[in-house]
Write a protein that holds these residues in place. Structure first.
Motif, short mmCIF file in Angstrom:
data_model
loop_
_atom_site.label_atom_id
_atom_site.label_comp_id
_atom_site.label_asym_id
_atom_site.label_seq_id
_atom_site.Cartn_x
_atom_site.Cartn_y
_atom_site.Cartn_z
N LYS A 1 -1.38 -15.28 2.94
CA LYS A 1 -2.03 -16.46 2.37
C LYS A 1 -3.49 -16.54 2.80
N ALA A 2 -3.73 -16.23 4.08
CA ALA A 2 -5.10 -16.27 4.59
C ALA A 2 -5.96 -15.19 3.94
N THR A 3 -5.39 -13.98 3.79
CA THR A 3 -6.14 -12.88 3.17
C THR A 3 -6.38 -13.16 1.69
N LEU A 4 -5.41 -13.77 1.03
CA LEU A 4 -5.57 -14.12 -0.39
C LEU A 4 -6.75 -15.07 -0.58
N ALA A 5 -6.82 -16.06 0.30
CA ALA A 5 -7.95 -17.00 0.23
C ALA A 5 -9.27 -16.29 0.49
N ASP A 6 -9.26 -15.34 1.41
CA ASP A 6 -10.47 -14.57 1.74
C ASP A 6 -10.89 -13.70 0.56
N LEU A 7 -9.91 -13.07 -0.11
CA LEU A 7 -10.23 -12.24 -1.27
C LEU A 7 -10.83 -13.09 -2.39
N LYS A 8 -10.28 -14.29 -2.57
CA LYS A 8 -10.79 -15.17 -3.62
C LYS A 8 -12.22 -15.59 -3.32
N ASP A 9 -12.52 -15.77 -2.03
CA ASP A 9 -13.84 -16.24 -1.63
C ASP A 9 -14.87 -15.12 -1.55
N LYS A 10 -14.46 -13.97 -1.01
CA LYS A 10 -15.43 -12.90 -0.70
C LYS A 10 -15.22 -11.62 -1.49
N GLY A 11 -14.05 -11.49 -2.11
CA GLY A 11 -13.74 -10.23 -2.77
C GLY A 11 -13.25 -9.19 -1.77
N GLN A 12 -12.93 -8.01 -2.27
CA GLN A 12 -12.42 -6.92 -1.41
C GLN A 12 -13.55 -6.39 -0.54
N GLN A 13 -13.35 -6.40 0.76
CA GLN A 13 -14.40 -5.99 1.70
C GLN A 13 -14.30 -4.53 2.13
N ARG A 14 -13.08 -3.98 2.11
CA ARG A 14 -12.90 -2.60 2.58
C ARG A 14 -12.17 -1.80 1.51
N PRO A 15 -12.71 -0.62 1.14
CA PRO A 15 -12.05 0.17 0.09
C PRO A 15 -10.72 0.74 0.56
N GLY A 16 -9.82 0.92 -0.38
CA GLY A 16 -8.54 1.56 -0.09
C GLY A 16 -8.61 3.04 -0.39
N ILE A 17 -7.45 3.67 -0.42
CA ILE A 17 -7.35 5.10 -0.74
C ILE A 17 -6.17 5.26 -1.69
N VAL A 18 -6.35 6.00 -2.78
CA VAL A 18 -5.25 6.26 -3.72
C VAL A 18 -5.21 7.74 -4.05
N SER A 19 -4.01 8.19 -4.43
CA SER A 19 -3.87 9.59 -4.85
C SER A 19 -4.32 9.72 -6.31
N LEU A 20 -4.44 10.95 -6.77
CA LEU A 20 -4.94 11.20 -8.12
C LEU A 20 -3.99 10.64 -9.18
N ARG B 1 -1.15 -3.74 0.53
CA ARG B 1 -1.12 -5.20 0.68
C ARG B 1 -2.28 -5.85 -0.06
N ARG B 2 -3.46 -5.27 0.06
CA ARG B 2 -4.64 -5.81 -0.64
C ARG B 2 -4.45 -5.76 -2.15
N ARG C 1 -1.81 -10.87 -7.35
CA ARG C 1 -1.46 -12.29 -7.28
C ARG C 1 -2.67 -13.15 -7.68
N LEU C 2 -3.83 -12.76 -7.20
CA LEU C 2 -5.05 -13.50 -7.53
C LEU C 2 -5.31 -13.45 -9.03
N GLU C 3 -5.09 -12.29 -9.63
CA GLU C 3 -5.29 -12.13 -11.08
C GLU C 3 -4.35 -13.05 -11.86
N LYS C 4 -3.07 -13.12 -11.44
CA LYS C 4 -2.10 -13.98 -12.13
C LYS C 4 -2.45 -15.45 -11.95
N ALA C 5 -2.92 -15.80 -10.75
CA ALA C 5 -3.21 -17.21 -10.46
C ALA C 5 -4.46 -17.71 -11.18
N THR C 6 -5.47 -16.85 -11.31
CA THR C 6 -6.76 -17.28 -11.87
C THR C 6 -6.98 -16.89 -13.32
#
Length: 430
Positions: free
Chosen positions: A86-105, A114-115, A121-126
């Motif tokens: 819940k805390a991270t969700l609020a942070d994402l809504k306020d600041k956006g993604q701060q650290r990039p992830g890693i994905v396979s091809l 988790r991010r 969730r943010l997309e569905k809510a907003t």
């Protein structure tokens, strides 16, 4: 895969980040990715116990991925740390993604599951389209799985991220690295930034956990290793240390025990106390069985251990045998439990109800005997204790007469008190 391959192409003004992958450290492009192109990592080390349990309960292959599994992982990710999410969700809504992830091809999220879940969730809510910023590796997950899992381990079990790992997950993850992917133990220690020998120790404790699940009739239901206070990890760690010291001759046992039979009986009895769970509180009373040092445990005292073992086997083993299998229990209660784990927990509760009183009584008697055997008291203290305990007996109650051994014990006590009185008589006459 084609879409992500196109996103990997260099472009003007691209953001780069260094990454050590597949034996090489170099700068990789950070891409902005449509969440629809990505799937969760079903082998995510932070959810290993939950996913393996889900696979066992649903008899599914550990390889496929569909919408149902997607939803299961998404819910597990949310439930794994609701307040933090819940805390991270609020942070994402306020600041956006701060650290990039890693994905396979092919779109498997290696770091950032988790991010990504929270962005969905943010997309569905907003109603506002969200994207995931990540490095896209040059390989599909299955095509270079060992290197990708090495990378995941460095990110998720490195010094800065260990706090996010549950107590059980590190054991399951190390087993996957070593058994499934064939990575040597010494290399696993380096990946996890641990001292040499740590991976070997974790694998041995994992073997004990698997033996325990077999013992209680719930193989591969790994969430059964958790309880209301977290996990049963501490009891397995202690038991592993005890068995290693006993089998290696480092535990000072002043009597000749059977090296094959007695440690095995100790392990099975400890499994029953792990299952009961009531002695694993802050005081860790269960350690009196074999863990306390300086000979201050049941196993170190031959008579105490043998009485404890025999009483346990007489009271508990017949109940366990008659208890039936988990499948039989589920057939007896076809509509009572939503999952196999729910049924297994209910079956354990029924078992505990049948044996708990006898196990706690046996432990209490043995603990009292150990206290007498290891603590030197003045004669007056022994006499005072005996008097206080005897005064607790209800002389008018039926329980005194109904106990099969009570008469013999009363005769023994009478003999001892008579001998004590005679000693005083002789002293006075002298």
């Amino acid at each position: 895969m084609q879409k992500l391959g196109e996103l990997r192409s260099p472009e003007k003004g691209q953001v780069l980040q260094k990454l050590h992958y597949d034996g090489e450290t170099k700068a990789h492009k950070v891409s902005t990715i449509n969440l629809d192109y990505l799937i969760y990592n079903r082998h995510n080390g932070r959810l290993e116990a939950e996913m393996l349990t889900w696979e066992e309960q649903n008899a599914v292959s550990p390889e496929g991925y569909d919408e149902d599994l997607h939803d299961v992982i998404e819910e597990l990710l949310w439930q794994s740390a609701v307040q933090r999410n819940k805390a991270t969700l609020a942070d994402l809504k306020d600041k956006g993604q701060q650290r990039p992830g890693i994905v396979s091809l092919d779109g498997v999220i290696i770091d950032g599951n988790r991010r990504a879940m929270l962005l969905r969730r943010l997309e569905k809510a907003t109603g506002i389209k969200q994207h995931f910023e990540a490095i896209i590796l040059p390989h599909a997950y299955a095509d270079n799985q060992e290197a990708i899992v090495r990378l995941e381990t460095q990110y998720q079990l490195g010094e800065d991220a260990k706090v996010e790992y549950g107590a059980l997950q590190k054991y399951l993850h190390v087993r996957r690295l070593h058994v499934d992917l064939g990575i040597p133990k010494d290399q696993i220690d380096k990946l996890m930034n641990e001292k040499p020998g740590n991976a070997a120790r974790l694998l041995q404790i994992m073997d004990l956990m698997d033996e325990y699940l077999e013992h209680v009739g719930a193989p591969r239901l790994y969430t059964m290793l958790k309880d209301g206070d977290g996990s049963k990890e501490g009891m397995f760690v202690d038991l592993h240390g005890d068995l290693n010291r006993i089998n290696g001759g480092k535990h000072k046992i002043p009597w000749v025990f059977d090296p094959d039979l007695d440690p095995l009986q100790l392990k099975l009895i400890q499994f029953d106390y792990i299952r009961l769970g009531e002695l694993a509180d802050a005081k860790k009373a269960y350690r009196e069985i074999s863990h306390q040092g300086n000979g201050n445990n049941f196993f170190a005292k031959q008579e105490i251990w043998q009485n404890f073992r025999d009483s346990h086997q007489d009271a508990v083993d017949p109940v366990t045998t008659a208890h039936g299998t988990l499948d039989e229990f589920i057939r007896e209660h076809p509509n009572d439990y939503e999952t196999k784990v729910d049924a297994a927990r209910a079956r354990d509760k029924r078992w505990s109800g049948a044996v708990g009183a006898a196990m706690k009584s046996n432990f209490g008697r043995s603990s009292y005997s150990l206290d007498l055997a290891t603590r030197e008291l003045k004669p007056s203290e022994y006499l005072r204790r005996a008097k206080e305990l005897l005064e607790k007996i209800d002389l008018d109650g039926e329980a005194l007469l109904n106990g099969s051994e009570n008469l013999a014990l009363a005769i023994d006590i009478n003999r001892l008190t008579y001998a004590i009185k005679k000693r005083f008589d002789r002293s006075i006459q002298a």
